[in-house]
Scaffold this active site. Structure first.
Site, PDB file in Angstrom:
ATOM      1  N   ASN A 187     -28.961  99.867  46.055  1.00 39.12           N
ATOM      2  CA  ASN A 187     -28.247 101.082  45.699  1.00 39.12           C
ATOM      3  C   ASN A 187     -28.586 101.507  44.473  1.00 39.12           C
ATOM      4  OD1 ASN A 187     -26.836 100.849  48.420  1.00 39.12           O
ATOM      5  ND2 ASN A 187     -25.476  99.369  47.418  1.00 39.12           N
ATOM      6  N   ASP A 224     -24.860  86.459  46.611  1.00 36.38           N
ATOM      7  CA  ASP A 224     -23.871  87.596  46.267  1.00 36.38           C
ATOM      8  C   ASP A 224     -22.544  87.083  46.395  1.00 36.38           C
ATOM      9  OD1 ASP A 224     -23.842  90.881  46.391  1.00 36.38           O
ATOM     10  OD2 ASP A 224     -21.919  89.800  46.572  1.00 36.38           O
ATOM     11  N   ILE A 225     -21.595  87.260  45.202  1.00 36.73           N
ATOM     12  CA  ILE A 225     -20.242  86.310  45.516  1.00 36.73           C
ATOM     13  C   ILE A 225     -19.501  87.056  46.570  1.00 36.73           C
ATOM     14  CG2 ILE A 225     -19.053  87.889  43.649  1.00 36.73           C
ATOM     15  CD1 ILE A 225     -19.315  84.069  43.545  1.00 36.73           C
ATOM     16  N   GLN A 273     -23.876 101.943  43.749  1.00 33.61           N
ATOM     17  CA  GLN A 273     -24.402 100.832  42.964  1.00 33.61           C
ATOM     18  C   GLN A 273     -22.884 100.597  41.961  1.00 33.61           C
ATOM     19  OE1 GLN A 273     -27.629 101.985  40.306  1.00 33.61           O
ATOM     20  NE2 GLN A 273     -27.782  99.654  39.587  1.00 33.61           N
ATOM     21  N   HIS A 320     -31.117  95.726  41.807  1.00 33.81           N
ATOM     22  CA  HIS A 320     -30.844  94.412  42.675  1.00 33.81           C
ATOM     23  C   HIS A 320     -31.224  95.082  44.071  1.00 33.81           C
ATOM     24  CE1 HIS A 320     -27.032  96.034  42.057  1.00 33.81           C
ATOM     25  NE2 HIS A 320     -26.865  95.762  43.147  1.00 33.81           N
ATOM     26  N   PHE A 321     -31.801  93.931  44.988  1.00 35.98           N
ATOM     27  CA  PHE A 321     -31.854  94.245  46.242  1.00 35.98           C
ATOM     28  C   PHE A 321     -30.855  93.048  46.756  1.00 35.98           C
ATOM     29  CE2 PHE A 321     -35.735  96.014  44.078  1.00 35.98           C
ATOM     30  CZ  PHE A 321     -35.913  96.973  44.880  1.00 35.98           C
ATOM     31  N   HIS A 322     -30.233  93.690  48.091  1.00 40.64           N
ATOM     32  CA  HIS A 322     -29.350  93.016  48.669  1.00 40.64           C
ATOM     33  C   HIS A 322     -30.130  92.559  50.099  1.00 40.64           C
ATOM     34  CE1 HIS A 322     -25.339  94.200  47.278  1.00 40.64           C
ATOM     35  NE2 HIS A 322     -25.958  95.316  46.662  1.00 40.64           N
TER      36      HIS A 322
HETATM   37  P1  AMP Z   1     -24.027  97.053  44.209  1.00 34.44           P
HETATM   38  O1  AMP Z   1     -22.595  97.477  44.734  1.00 34.44           O
HETATM   39  O2  AMP Z   1     -25.180  97.508  45.353  1.00 34.44           O
HETATM   40  O3  AMP Z   1     -24.394  97.393  42.882  1.00 34.44           O
HETATM   41  O4  AMP Z   1     -24.109  95.482  44.310  1.00 34.44           O
HETATM   42  C1  AMP Z   1     -23.335  94.642  43.189  1.00 34.44           C
HETATM   43  C2  AMP Z   1     -23.068  93.275  43.973  1.00 34.44           C
HETATM   44  O5  AMP Z   1     -22.981  92.427  43.093  1.00 34.44           O
HETATM   45  C3  AMP Z   1     -21.689  93.191  44.866  1.00 34.44           C
HETATM   46  O6  AMP Z   1     -22.175  92.982  46.149  1.00 34.44           O
HETATM   47  C4  AMP Z   1     -21.138  92.209  44.090  1.00 34.44           C
HETATM   48  O7  AMP Z   1     -20.359  91.255  45.267  1.00 34.44           O
HETATM   49  C5  AMP Z   1     -22.312  91.342  43.264  1.00 34.44           C
HETATM   50  N1  AMP Z   1     -21.641  90.699  42.074  1.00 34.44           N
HETATM   51  C6  AMP Z   1     -20.785  90.894  41.123  1.00 34.44           C
HETATM   52  N2  AMP Z   1     -20.850  90.143  40.114  1.00 34.44           N
HETATM   53  C7  AMP Z   1     -21.119  89.104  40.844  1.00 34.44           C
HETATM   54  C8  AMP Z   1     -21.489  87.552  40.157  1.00 34.44           C
HETATM   55  N3  AMP Z   1     -20.981  87.258  39.077  1.00 34.44           N
HETATM   56  N4  AMP Z   1     -21.985  86.839  41.218  1.00 34.44           N
HETATM   57  C9  AMP Z   1     -22.560  87.019  42.101  1.00 34.44           C
HETATM   58  N5  AMP Z   1     -22.706  88.506  42.598  1.00 34.44           N
HETATM   59  C10 AMP Z   1     -21.811  89.151  42.084  1.00 34.44           C
END
Ligand code: AMP
Ligand code: ZN
Length: 141
Positions: free
Chosen positions: A87, A30-31, A94, A100-102
């Site tokens: 989320n 995750d970025i 979300q 996706h799963f964190h």
């Molecule tokens: P959520 O808020 O649960 O939908 O999580 C989305 C996640 O995606 C966030 O933690 C962002 O940091 C991550 N994210 C968004 N764009 C990218 C990307 N290009 N590469 C890696 N992670 C990303």
């Protein structure tokens, strides 16, 4: 799906820090790196959120999560715990609408991460809790 950032990552149209890939999932950093090693595990099939999974996809995706969690733990032996967070929909935080799963490794109480579970048990009678359970139970298919 066009215009989905995670589909583009899976298709290599957008770069990512890839950790693991097979026919079912793609896992990458995750970025935001809430903590070092914060990883996302996403199904390769575009599903928006948990409500679009069928049993097979859910079992196939979750079957991969422990081995990725263990790899993170092996890579960072100082890890003291891990939150696995999923989320679903905007109200529930979300922000990317490809499910996706964190996997969020935890190092200490000072990690920049928190979850709050309010306790409202004193607002319910046992009868009300039974009624809630029954209402959901009826819908389990
Ligand atoms: P959520 O808020 O649960 O939908 O999580 C989305 C996640 O995606 C966030 O933690 C962002 O940091 C991550 N994210 C968004 N764009 C990218 C990307 N290009 N590469 C890696 N992670 C990303
Ligand atoms: Zn997608």
């Amino acid at each position: 799906m066009t215009d989905c950032i995670f589909c583009k990552i899976i298709d290599q149209e957008i770069p990512s820090y890839k950790i693991y890939e097979d026919d079912v999932v793609y896992a990458f950093l995750d970025i935001s790196q809430v903590t070092p090693g914060h990883t996302l595990v996403v199904p390769k099939k575009h599903v928006t959120d948990i409500f679009e999974y069928d049993e097979k996809l859910a079992s196939d995706v979750f079957a991969r999560i422990p081995k990725i969690a263990k790899a993170i733990e092996e890579a960072f032996p100082e890890i003291e715990g891990m939150n696995i967070v999923n989320n679903n929909k905007e109200l529930a935080y979300q922000s990317v609408f490809h499910s996706h799963f964190h996997l969020i490794p935890r190092y200490s109480k000072n990690d920049d991460f928190s979850m709050h579970f309010g306790n409202h048990m004193d607002q319910y009678t046992p009868e009300e809790l039974t009624a809630i359970a029954e209402k959901i139970k009826k819908q389990v298919k």
